[in-house]
Motif scaffolding. Sequence first.
Motif, PDB file in Angstrom:
ATOM      1  N   THR A  57       0.704  -1.054   0.086  1.00  0.00           N
ATOM      2  CA  THR A  57      -0.035   0.103  -0.113  1.00  0.00           C
ATOM      3  C   THR A  57       0.965   1.382   0.143  1.00  0.00           C
ATOM      4  OG1 THR A  57      -1.621  -1.368   1.277  1.00  0.00           O
ATOM      5  CG2 THR A  57      -1.819   1.096   1.276  1.00  0.00           C
ATOM      6  N   PHE A 106      -8.341   2.275  -2.029  1.00  0.00           N
ATOM      7  CA  PHE A 106      -8.825   0.865  -1.504  1.00  0.00           C
ATOM      8  C   PHE A 106      -7.975   0.083  -0.742  1.00  0.00           C
ATOM      9  CE2 PHE A 106     -11.907   1.248  -5.054  1.00  0.00           C
ATOM     10  CZ  PHE A 106     -12.878   1.383  -4.518  1.00  0.00           C
ATOM     11  N   THR A 108      -5.465   1.290   1.107  1.00  0.00           N
ATOM     12  CA  THR A 108      -5.533   2.040   2.504  1.00  0.00           C
ATOM     13  C   THR A 108      -6.888   1.477   3.425  1.00  0.00           C
ATOM     14  OG1 THR A 108      -4.439   3.878   1.578  1.00  0.00           O
ATOM     15  CG2 THR A 108      -5.448   4.253   3.643  1.00  0.00           C
ATOM     16  N   TRP A 109      -7.893   1.432   2.700  1.00  0.00           N
ATOM     17  CA  TRP A 109      -8.867   0.990   3.517  1.00  0.00           C
ATOM     18  C   TRP A 109      -8.680  -0.559   3.890  1.00  0.00           C
ATOM     19  CZ3 TRP A 109     -13.128   2.036   5.890  1.00  0.00           C
ATOM     20  CH2 TRP A 109     -14.055   1.050   6.265  1.00  0.00           C
ATOM     21  N   ILE A 112      -6.455  -0.454   6.875  1.00  0.00           N
ATOM     22  CA  ILE A 112      -7.205  -0.020   8.118  1.00  0.00           C
ATOM     23  C   ILE A 112      -7.744  -1.259   8.603  1.00  0.00           C
ATOM     24  CG2 ILE A 112      -8.944   1.542   8.837  1.00  0.00           C
ATOM     25  CD1 ILE A 112      -8.215   3.504   6.852  1.00  0.00           C
TER      26      ILE A 112
END
Length: 130
Positions: A57, A106, A108-109, A112
Amino acid sequence: MKFTLSFYNVAMTVLSIIFSLFFTAMAIIMSSSDNDFIEFLEETKTFTELLWSFKITLLFLFMSLILSIILYSGTSYWLESYNEDSWLQNKTLLLILEFLFLYGMFATWFCIMDTIKFSKYRSIYLSKKK
């Protein structure tokens, strides 16, 4: 050309904020875990998967940021120096940046979500440790 310039500007702004926050979050996660907890996560290879997703990422966010800076600078220079209608960019450059931008968002999501899993594993570890 003006549309691409504004898209490059938005992408550059968003990516610079997300890149710095993401890098900070990764540094906090890496520094907050002790050796026993890392060994606990490595029993199921969870820590390696977490690191791998963060690396990929971060790579995509960085590539998108660099590309948006280059494209914004080049397009801005061209529009200021020459006639606006004398050059049109190939749509491929815009599509590549859009792909990298969306993939970075996406990813990064999902990182998380991995961080939330990391917190769950931390609570499981602490309950087993007691």
